[in-house]
Design a protein around this motif. Structure first.
Motif, PDB file in Angstrom:
ATOM      1  N   ASP A 182       0.842  -1.196   0.000  1.00 15.02           N
ATOM      2  CA  ASP A 182       0.000   0.000   0.000  1.00 15.02           C
ATOM      3  C   ASP A 182       0.879   1.249   0.000  1.00 15.02           C
ATOM      4  O   ASP A 182       2.116   1.162   0.128  1.00 15.02           O
ATOM      5  CB  ASP A 182      -0.985  -0.027   1.176  1.00 15.02           C
ATOM      6  CG  ASP A 182      -0.318   0.090   2.538  1.00 15.02           C
ATOM      7  OD1 ASP A 182       0.817   0.603   2.627  1.00 15.02           O
ATOM      8  OD2 ASP A 182      -0.952  -0.330   3.536  1.00 15.02           O
ATOM      9  N   PRO A 183       0.275   2.444  -0.165  1.00 14.98           N
ATOM     10  CA  PRO A 183       1.091   3.674  -0.248  1.00 14.98           C
ATOM     11  C   PRO A 183       1.959   3.927   0.980  1.00 14.98           C
ATOM     12  O   PRO A 183       2.952   4.649   0.903  1.00 14.98           O
ATOM     13  CB  PRO A 183       0.029   4.772  -0.425  1.00 14.98           C
ATOM     14  CG  PRO A 183      -1.117   4.078  -1.087  1.00 14.98           C
ATOM     15  CD  PRO A 183      -1.140   2.710  -0.482  1.00 14.98           C
ATOM     16  N   GLN A 184       1.612   3.344   2.115  1.00 13.00           N
ATOM     17  CA  GLN A 184       2.405   3.522   3.334  1.00 13.00           C
ATOM     18  C   GLN A 184       3.542   2.500   3.447  1.00 13.00           C
ATOM     19  O   GLN A 184       4.321   2.529   4.394  1.00 13.00           O
ATOM     20  CB  GLN A 184       1.506   3.419   4.572  1.00 13.00           C
ATOM     21  CG  GLN A 184       0.551   4.593   4.756  1.00 13.00           C
ATOM     22  CD  GLN A 184      -0.580   4.596   3.739  1.00 13.00           C
ATOM     23  OE1 GLN A 184      -1.171   3.542   3.468  1.00 13.00           O
ATOM     24  NE2 GLN A 184      -0.857   5.753   3.175  1.00 13.00           N
ATOM     25  N   GLY A 185       3.598   1.570   2.484  1.00 11.09           N
ATOM     26  CA  GLY A 185       4.654   0.576   2.497  1.00 11.09           C
ATOM     27  C   GLY A 185       4.329  -0.685   3.259  1.00 11.09           C
ATOM     28  O   GLY A 185       5.180  -1.566   3.404  1.00 11.09           O
ATOM     29  N   THR A 186       3.100  -0.835   3.737  1.00  7.85           N
ATOM     30  CA  THR A 186       2.687  -2.045   4.441  1.00  7.85           C
ATOM     31  C   THR A 186       2.534  -3.190   3.446  1.00  7.85           C
ATOM     32  O   THR A 186       1.999  -3.000   2.342  1.00  7.85           O
ATOM     33  CB  THR A 186       1.360  -1.822   5.182  1.00  7.85           C
ATOM     34  OG1 THR A 186       1.522  -0.719   6.084  1.00  7.85           O
ATOM     35  CG2 THR A 186       0.957  -3.055   5.981  1.00  7.85           C
ATOM     36  N   HIS A 246       0.763  -6.518   2.425  1.00  4.26           N
ATOM     37  CA  HIS A 246      -0.445  -7.307   2.640  1.00  4.26           C
ATOM     38  C   HIS A 246      -0.308  -8.627   1.880  1.00  4.26           C
ATOM     39  O   HIS A 246       0.104  -8.647   0.724  1.00  4.26           O
ATOM     40  CB  HIS A 246      -1.686  -6.557   2.153  1.00  4.26           C
ATOM     41  CG  HIS A 246      -1.882  -5.224   2.823  1.00  4.26           C
ATOM     42  ND1 HIS A 246      -2.618  -5.074   3.979  1.00  4.26           N
ATOM     43  CD2 HIS A 246      -1.415  -3.984   2.508  1.00  4.26           C
ATOM     44  CE1 HIS A 246      -2.613  -3.807   4.343  1.00  4.26           C
ATOM     45  NE2 HIS A 246      -1.885  -3.108   3.461  1.00  4.26           N
ATOM     46  N   CYS A 302      -3.212  -0.667  -3.832  1.00  2.21           N
ATOM     47  CA  CYS A 302      -1.975  -1.434  -3.668  1.00  2.21           C
ATOM     48  C   CYS A 302      -1.375  -1.812  -5.017  1.00  2.21           C
ATOM     49  O   CYS A 302      -2.092  -1.938  -6.011  1.00  2.21           O
ATOM     50  CB  CYS A 302      -2.235  -2.715  -2.872  1.00  2.21           C
ATOM     51  SG  CYS A 302      -2.653  -2.442  -1.132  1.00  2.21           S
TER      52      CYS A 302
END
Length: 418
Positions: A175-179, A181, A191
């Motif tokens: 995702d844009p925050q770098g998480t 999934h 994503c």
């Protein structure tokens, strides 16, 4: 998940998530695997495997001597190496042996997680979305490789059991925050989709950095490659070219296209080039594949078997060569290439590449050979950019005949010929 023996599967083509078209049905009958196209799919005229499984009515029987009787198109959806290990370990937990599981049983576990755009029902593995913690997953991988008995093999398979290859993998959505999934069988909004590799027991600690350096080098050599990253400085990630949000792209390896198993040297570069010309019907595509042959020769990438080349089909049925993947320094079987270059597997060089081009009716390839050679000469630069340790960089430089400064001393046999 409890294994249920499968004797019948429905195959779907899903170019867009939620929009499935029935391709046909697979049936296990005694010791044979049978397939029949659905009449509705025949009417579409989409050739998913034009050479070995062309569109036609009637029952097709698998060759028991190839892919355990499965057709190459569907064998492409089955994992080997890591994914097969996870399935076999899970089967053992339930009192089965891996030998008791047939191709249809394994395809039902892959279900909607196959690479490309094919889906198999009934699907036995439920969705298990979660967030991936890299160090924790790496530790779990190490437990599996050490024959751990209390591992959640089902969860690991959902995370990354469907791709080909021996190295442990995770199919991640970032995702844009770098998480990171994992485990979801569908695209998550916002994503991007990646394949993440972890070390096998045979890999050194710098395997990820080395592969990243090879992709930087391949891009400099003019080869079409996906975006790659090093996560946390050591985990190699490559962006999936068979996914674009909810869209799926049909992918067929050379092994699946020609029914040429990757477990034995079964096809040559000349056959690869001619298959490309016949399937894609575009000379730039043939030249692109020739460029990859040059790279594999000069960069000492000898893991060039039939599953490491792929083709992509769009929704109109038009074919193209996939971006390159699985590129790194490798010794190959017995120190040779899997695929012969104009009859040579142990020490192919420029003269063999020129002969390959002649046999494949390619002309004026001197500039291509020089461009690739020049990129490989600069391996040390790409190794530094990727963070390859000095000792590994020096070892690869020696194998490539390149100085640590990034250039290769040229001899008489290396003069550029255009």
């Amino acid at each position: 998940m409890t294994f249920v023996p499968v004797t019948r599967l429905t195959v779907f083509y899903e170019p867009l998530e939620g929009s499935r078209l029935v391709v046909g049905r697979l049936l296990r009958h005694r010791h044979e695997l049978l397939f029949e196209f659905d009449p509705s799919f025949l009417a579409l005229g989409l050739e998913l495997s034009p050479f070995r499984l062309p569109l036609r009515p009637g029952v097709v029987r698998g060759n028991p001597g190839l892919f355990d009787g499965l057709m190459g198109l569907f064998d492409d959806s089955l994992p080997d190496g890591w994914g097969r290990l996870l399935i076999d370990r899970r089967a053992r937990q339930q009192g089965y042996s891996g030998a008791q599981l047939g191709p249809l049983d394994r395809l039902s576990l892959v279900g909607s997680r196959a690479m490309g755009a094919l889906v198999y029902e009934p699907e036995q593995l439920r969705e298990r979305p979660t967030v991936l913690k890299l160090k924790a997953f790496e530790a779990e991988v190490a437990t599996v490789l050490a024959d751990g008995k209390r591992t959640d093999f089902e969860r690991l398979f959902a995370i990354g059991g469907s791709p080909h290859g021996a190295r442990p993998k995770a199919l991640v959505q970032i995702d844009p925050q770098g998480t990171l999934h994992v485990g979801a069988a569908h695209a998550l909004p916002g994503c991007t989709q990646w394949l993440l590799k972890f070390r096998s027991q045979q890999d050194g600690p710098d395997a990820g950095a080395l592969e990243h350096a090879y992709f930087l080098m391949a891009k400099a050599a003019g080869i079409a490659v996906p975006e790659t990253r090093l996560l946390a400085g050591k985990y190699f990630a490559i962006r999936r070219f068979d996914r674009a949000g909810p869209r799926k792209v049909h992918q067929l390896t050379l092994a699946g296209l020609l029914d040429a198993p990757h477990t034995a040297p079964s096809v040559t570069y000349e056959e690869l080039l001619r298959a490309t010309r016949h399937l894609v019907k575009a000379e730039p595509a043939v030249l692109e594949v020739f460029r990859r042959a040059c790279f594999n020769v000069f960069a000492h990438h000898r893991d060039d078997h039939s599953k490491n080349f792929s083709f992509l089909m769009d929704e109109r049925g038009a074919w193209s060569v996939s971006p390159a993947y699985d590129l790194s320094y490798s010794e190959g079987p017995g120190g040779e290439h899997w695929m012969l270059v104009a009859g040579e597997g142990a020490r192919p060089g420029r003269q063999h590449l020129e002969e390959l081009a002649r046999r494949a009716d390619l002309r004026r390839v001197g500039a291509v050979i020089d461009e690739v050679r020049d990129a490989v000469d600069r391996f040390a630069t790409f190794a530094d950019e990727a963070g390859v340790p000095a000792r590994t960089r020096a070892r690869i430089c020696r194998a490539l005949g390149v100085s640590a400064g990034g250039r290769r001393p040229r001899g008489k046999g290396d003069r550029k010929r255009r």
